[in-house]
Each structure stands twice: as structure tokens, then as C-alpha cells.
Design a protein around this motif. Structure first.
Motif, PDB file in Angstrom:
ATOM      1  N   THR A   2      -4.113  -9.742  -7.218  1.00  0.00           N
ATOM      2  CA  THR A   2      -3.600 -11.030  -6.722  1.00  0.00           C
ATOM      3  C   THR A   2      -3.806 -12.153  -7.715  1.00  0.00           C
ATOM      4  O   THR A   2      -2.996 -13.069  -7.792  1.00  0.00           O
ATOM      5  N   SER A   3      -4.896 -12.141  -8.503  1.00  0.00           N
ATOM      6  CA  SER A   3      -5.143 -13.282  -9.375  1.00  0.00           C
ATOM      7  C   SER A   3      -4.117 -13.344 -10.488  1.00  0.00           C
ATOM      8  O   SER A   3      -3.643 -14.414 -10.851  1.00  0.00           O
ATOM      9  N   SER A   4      -3.725 -12.162 -11.045  1.00  0.00           N
ATOM     10  CA  SER A   4      -2.705 -12.206 -12.088  1.00  0.00           C
ATOM     11  C   SER A   4      -1.355 -12.545 -11.491  1.00  0.00           C
ATOM     12  O   SER A   4      -0.534 -13.204 -12.144  1.00  0.00           O
ATOM     13  N   ASP A   5      -1.101 -12.114 -10.240  1.00  0.00           N
ATOM     14  CA  ASP A   5       0.138 -12.520  -9.563  1.00  0.00           C
ATOM     15  C   ASP A   5       0.210 -14.020  -9.444  1.00  0.00           C
ATOM     16  O   ASP A   5       1.241 -14.635  -9.708  1.00  0.00           O
ATOM     17  N   LYS A   6      -0.928 -14.630  -9.020  1.00  0.00           N
ATOM     18  CA  LYS A   6      -0.936 -16.083  -8.863  1.00  0.00           C
ATOM     19  C   LYS A   6      -0.687 -16.758 -10.194  1.00  0.00           C
ATOM     20  O   LYS A   6       0.032 -17.760 -10.281  1.00  0.00           O
ATOM     21  N   ALA A   7      -1.271 -16.206 -11.272  1.00  0.00           N
ATOM     22  CA  ALA A   7      -1.080 -16.822 -12.585  1.00  0.00           C
ATOM     23  C   ALA A   7       0.384 -16.734 -12.998  1.00  0.00           C
ATOM     24  O   ALA A   7       0.956 -17.715 -13.482  1.00  0.00           O
ATOM     25  N   VAL A   8       1.000 -15.558 -12.797  1.00  0.00           N
ATOM     26  CA  VAL A   8       2.415 -15.396 -13.141  1.00  0.00           C
ATOM     27  C   VAL A   8       3.273 -16.347 -12.326  1.00  0.00           C
ATOM     28  O   VAL A   8       4.177 -17.011 -12.850  1.00  0.00           O
ATOM     29  N   GLY A   9       2.966 -16.437 -11.030  1.00  0.00           N
ATOM     30  CA  GLY A   9       3.733 -17.321 -10.157  1.00  0.00           C
ATOM     31  C   GLY A   9       3.635 -18.770 -10.588  1.00  0.00           C
ATOM     32  O   GLY A   9       4.638 -19.491 -10.680  1.00  0.00           O
ATOM     33  N   ALA A  10       2.398 -19.203 -10.887  1.00  0.00           N
ATOM     34  CA  ALA A  10       2.202 -20.584 -11.319  1.00  0.00           C
ATOM     35  C   ALA A  10       2.925 -20.844 -12.634  1.00  0.00           C
ATOM     36  O   ALA A  10       3.548 -21.899 -12.819  1.00  0.00           O
TER      37      ALA A  10
ATOM     38  N   GLY B  57      11.697 -21.156  -9.745  1.00  0.00           N
ATOM     39  CA  GLY B  57      10.627 -21.929  -9.122  1.00  0.00           C
ATOM     40  C   GLY B  57      10.217 -21.376  -7.767  1.00  0.00           C
ATOM     41  O   GLY B  57       9.024 -21.213  -7.482  1.00  0.00           O
ATOM     42  N   THR B  58      11.192 -21.055  -6.905  1.00  0.00           N
ATOM     43  CA  THR B  58      10.844 -20.520  -5.588  1.00  0.00           C
ATOM     44  C   THR B  58      10.199 -19.152  -5.723  1.00  0.00           C
ATOM     45  O   THR B  58       9.277 -18.817  -4.971  1.00  0.00           O
ATOM     46  N   LEU B  59      10.655 -18.354  -6.695  1.00  0.00           N
ATOM     47  CA  LEU B  59      10.026 -17.060  -6.966  1.00  0.00           C
ATOM     48  C   LEU B  59       8.558 -17.262  -7.321  1.00  0.00           C
ATOM     49  O   LEU B  59       7.652 -16.628  -6.759  1.00  0.00           O
ATOM     50  N   GLY B  60       8.335 -18.186  -8.293  1.00  0.00           N
ATOM     51  CA  GLY B  60       6.971 -18.450  -8.722  1.00  0.00           C
ATOM     52  C   GLY B  60       6.105 -18.965  -7.597  1.00  0.00           C
ATOM     53  O   GLY B  60       4.954 -18.540  -7.425  1.00  0.00           O
ATOM     54  N   LEU B  63       5.190 -16.150  -5.262  1.00  0.00           N
ATOM     55  CA  LEU B  63       4.141 -15.337  -5.878  1.00  0.00           C
ATOM     56  C   LEU B  63       2.789 -16.031  -5.793  1.00  0.00           C
ATOM     57  O   LEU B  63       1.762 -15.423  -5.478  1.00  0.00           O
ATOM     58  N   PHE B  64       2.796 -17.337  -6.070  1.00  0.00           N
ATOM     59  CA  PHE B  64       1.552 -18.089  -6.124  1.00  0.00           C
ATOM     60  C   PHE B  64       0.883 -18.177  -4.758  1.00  0.00           C
ATOM     61  O   PHE B  64      -0.336 -18.086  -4.632  1.00  0.00           O
ATOM     62  N   THR B  65       1.684 -18.354  -3.691  1.00  0.00           N
ATOM     63  CA  THR B  65       1.116 -18.595  -2.375  1.00  0.00           C
ATOM     64  C   THR B  65       1.025 -17.339  -1.526  1.00  0.00           C
ATOM     65  O   THR B  65       0.680 -17.415  -0.361  1.00  0.00           O
ATOM     66  N   PHE B  66       1.345 -16.156  -2.114  1.00  0.00           N
ATOM     67  CA  PHE B  66       1.347 -14.964  -1.295  1.00  0.00           C
ATOM     68  C   PHE B  66      -0.072 -14.539  -0.951  1.00  0.00           C
ATOM     69  O   PHE B  66      -0.927 -14.431  -1.821  1.00  0.00           O
TER      70      PHE B  66
END
Lengths: 82, 95
Positions: A2-10, B57-60, B63-66
Motif C-alpha cells: 500500500t505505501s508504494s501504491d500511495k506514493a505512485v498515486g500521489a 489525476g483521478t487515477l492517482g 490510488l492514494f486514498t485506497f
């Protein structure tokens, strides 16, 4: 994890925001400034504001088309081999 | 389908207005003609870039809030293996 997912998402969110803001300034806001204003120094010539998205679109469509084509060819070969 | 119809109708109207402005058939209000001539060719590309940024942006953000849900994961994997066993017993070629 999850932490790398969050980094990628951010990171994706940040890139999307930067691209949107820079491109909006370049394409929509710059024409309102006189041609001699110093803000134009921060941006390339405006015809690139059309060429770059057009290039990305063509490359993207070519990539999608090639992928679909290669999948169809593979399926066709598999079906003929059966 | 009603929502798609509404979207298609609205986009047709705006596309028509844009095409008319592109060929200088209708004038663009509020801005000088010089500025309008610079804005109009760029506008569809700006829409494309905005759409791309919005998608990324919505993808990111998603991912960030999942929130991870390990129980649901285990339950899902169990269901998948049960389904595979079931289908294999009935003669379907799985995996």
C-alpha cells in the motif's frame, strides 16, 4: 504494497496537476499578455502547444492500435493451430 | 442511454459553435480578435490535455486514498479457488 501504491498515486496526481496548470497557462493565459512581456520567457513557442499533444495523441493511438493488432494476430494463429 | 443522449446533444452544440468561430463566421465576444485568433486553434488540444490530466489525476487520487481490506482479499481468493475447483469438476478447462 500500500505505501508504494500511495506514493505512485500521489506522484500521478502531482504530475497531472503540474501538466494541467502549465499547459493552461501556456495555451489559454499567455495570449492575454502583450508579446513583449517577460512571462513568455518561461514557455516555448506557442505552436509547440499544439504539436506536443498532437504528437502524444498519434503515438498513443499507434501504441493502442499495435497492441490490439498483435493480440488479434496471436488469437488468429492460435485458432488456426487448433 | 438518456445521459449519453444529453452528452451527445450538448457536445454537438458546443462543437457547432466552435466550428463557426473557427471559420470566423461568428465573432468571439469579450476578447480582442487578435487574442481570439490565438485561442481558437489551441482550444481542442487544451480540452484533450485537460481530459488527460483529469484522468491521470483521478487515477492517482484513487490510488492514494485506497484503503486496503485484507479480509475481503482472503475471502475473494477463497471464492476464486472454490469456483475454479467447481468448474474443473464440471469439465471446464480453467487455468
Amino acid at each position: 504494497q500500500t505505501s508504494s501504491d500511495k506514493a505512485v498515486g500521489a506522484l500521478a496526481l502531482l504530475v497531472a496537476a503540474i501538466v494541467f496548470i502549465y499547459y493552461t497557462l501556456w495555451a489559454i493565459i499567455l495570449p492575454f499578455f502583450p508579446p513583449t512581456h517577460s512571462i513568455h520567457d518561461y514557455f516555448p513557442e506557442r505552436e509547440w502547444a499544439v504539436r506536443i499533444p498532437a504528437l502524444i495523441l498519434v503515438v498513443g493511438l499507434a501504441a493502442v492500435g499495435s497492441f490490439v493488432g498483435s493480440v488479434l494476430i496471436k488469437e488468429g494463429r492460435k485458432r488456426r493451430a487448433k | 442511454m438518456a445521459r449519453a443522449h444529453k452528452f451527445a446533444a450538448l457536445s454537438s452544440v458546443f462543437t457547432l459553435i466552435y466550428v463557426l468561430a473557427f471559420f470566423s463566421i461568428i465573432p468571439v465576444p469579450l476578447v480582442s480578435e487578435d487574442v481570439a485568433n490565438q485561442l481558437i486553434p489551441v482550444f481542442p488540444w487544451w480540452l484533450l490535455v485537460s481530459f488527460g490530466s483529469y484522468s491521470l489525476g483521478t487515477l492517482g487520487w484513487g490510488l492514494f486514498t485506497f484503503q486496503d481490506c485484507p479480509d475481503a482479499y482472503r475471502e475473494l481468493m477463497l471464492e476464486i479457488s472454490q469456483a475454479k475447483d467447481d468448474l474443473r469438476a464440471k469439465g471446464v478447462a480453467v487455468d
